[in-house]
Design an enzyme around this catalytic site. Sequence first.
Site, PDB file in Angstrom:
ATOM      1  N   HIS A   1      -7.049  -5.703  10.120  1.00  0.00           N
ATOM      2  CA  HIS A   1      -6.755  -5.289   8.751  1.00  0.00           C
ATOM      3  C   HIS A   1      -5.406  -5.836   8.291  1.00  0.00           C
ATOM      4  O   HIS A   1      -4.486  -6.005   9.075  1.00  0.00           O
ATOM      5  CB  HIS A   1      -6.832  -3.767   8.586  1.00  0.00           C
ATOM      6  CG  HIS A   1      -5.695  -2.991   9.160  1.00  0.00           C
ATOM      7  ND1 HIS A   1      -5.843  -2.107  10.199  1.00  0.00           N
ATOM      8  CD2 HIS A   1      -4.386  -2.936   8.832  1.00  0.00           C
ATOM      9  CE1 HIS A   1      -4.681  -1.542  10.490  1.00  0.00           C
ATOM     10  NE2 HIS A   1      -3.779  -2.040   9.673  1.00  0.00           N
TER      11      HIS A   1
ATOM     12  N   ASP B   1       0.814  -1.213   0.000  1.00  0.00           N
ATOM     13  CA  ASP B   1       0.000   0.000   0.000  1.00  0.00           C
ATOM     14  C   ASP B   1       0.843   1.256   0.000  1.00  0.00           C
ATOM     15  O   ASP B   1       2.069   1.213   0.137  1.00  0.00           O
ATOM     16  CB  ASP B   1      -0.934   0.011   1.219  1.00  0.00           C
ATOM     17  CG  ASP B   1      -0.249  -0.518   2.487  1.00  0.00           C
ATOM     18  OD1 ASP B   1       0.965  -0.321   2.640  1.00  0.00           O
ATOM     19  OD2 ASP B   1      -0.939  -1.131   3.323  1.00  0.00           O
TER      20      ASP B   1
ATOM     21  N   ASN C   1      -7.525  -4.319  14.412  1.00  0.00           N
ATOM     22  CA  ASN C   1      -8.893  -4.617  13.981  1.00  0.00           C
ATOM     23  C   ASN C   1      -8.912  -5.710  12.909  1.00  0.00           C
ATOM     24  O   ASN C   1      -9.941  -5.947  12.286  1.00  0.00           O
ATOM     25  CB  ASN C   1      -9.597  -3.361  13.483  1.00  0.00           C
ATOM     26  CG  ASN C   1      -8.928  -2.735  12.265  1.00  0.00           C
ATOM     27  OD1 ASN C   1      -7.952  -3.278  11.729  1.00  0.00           O
ATOM     28  ND2 ASN C   1      -9.444  -1.605  11.819  1.00  0.00           N
TER      29      ASN C   1
END
Length: 245
Positions: free
Chosen positions: A138, A67, A136
């Site tokens: 991800h 990313d 979480n």
Amino acid sequence: MRFIKTKDYEDMSRKAANIIGAQIILKPTSVLGLATGSTPVTTYANLVKGYQNGDLDFSRISSVNLDEYKGLTRDNEQSYYYFMNHHLFKHVNIDPAKTYLPDGTEPDANKACQDYEEAIFATGGVDLQLLGIGHNGHIGFNEPSDNFADKTFCVDLAESTIKANQRFFASYEDVPKQAYTMGIGTIMAASKILILASGKDKAAIIKEAFFGPVTPAVQASILQFHPNVTIVGDEAAFAECEEIF
């Protein structure tokens, strides 16, 4: 899934670097999927040592990163290109032309994502994908959702992720609110996946992601369906998974 429990973060980093190093030695033309964040920093440092010692040769290696923040230039100290260059690329003999990240400066999200998918395809596909895991669940910037994204896309970052990243910026307002990230389908296409986890704050999500139901609310849970996943974690990260050891 294969689970490797290590004593601590340093031990986790050594073992992770050994796995990546073995991939490089066994296939000198490997395409490595790389990750950023605090977790892999010492893994990269160990890979640099391997190169400096003459054990590893990156000259024929290609890399693709998970990313990049939308809106940050490569010379911005918080960009993921800057991170990779600082921690790995400039210290080894990898060809800069073979190090790929999404173009954070491309304002057209559709173009940026399509261009990146084409770049990954042109490499021949990822041989080994390195991942961390967020609190979480991800992976990359695939945040909790009601679906699993197929390909690289532009994501609105979750508030928890923005707050977690705030420590790296001067203020909350300076933290990017969007990023370009590989989708779950792109990640799952890698031949092998290596996940790193360290610290007691990751213990709950490790148990939920890899021993709970597969759900897009915990994006990492999809990795239960991948045929070749290795999770290297320290004792603290596996604290709630003692039954598997």
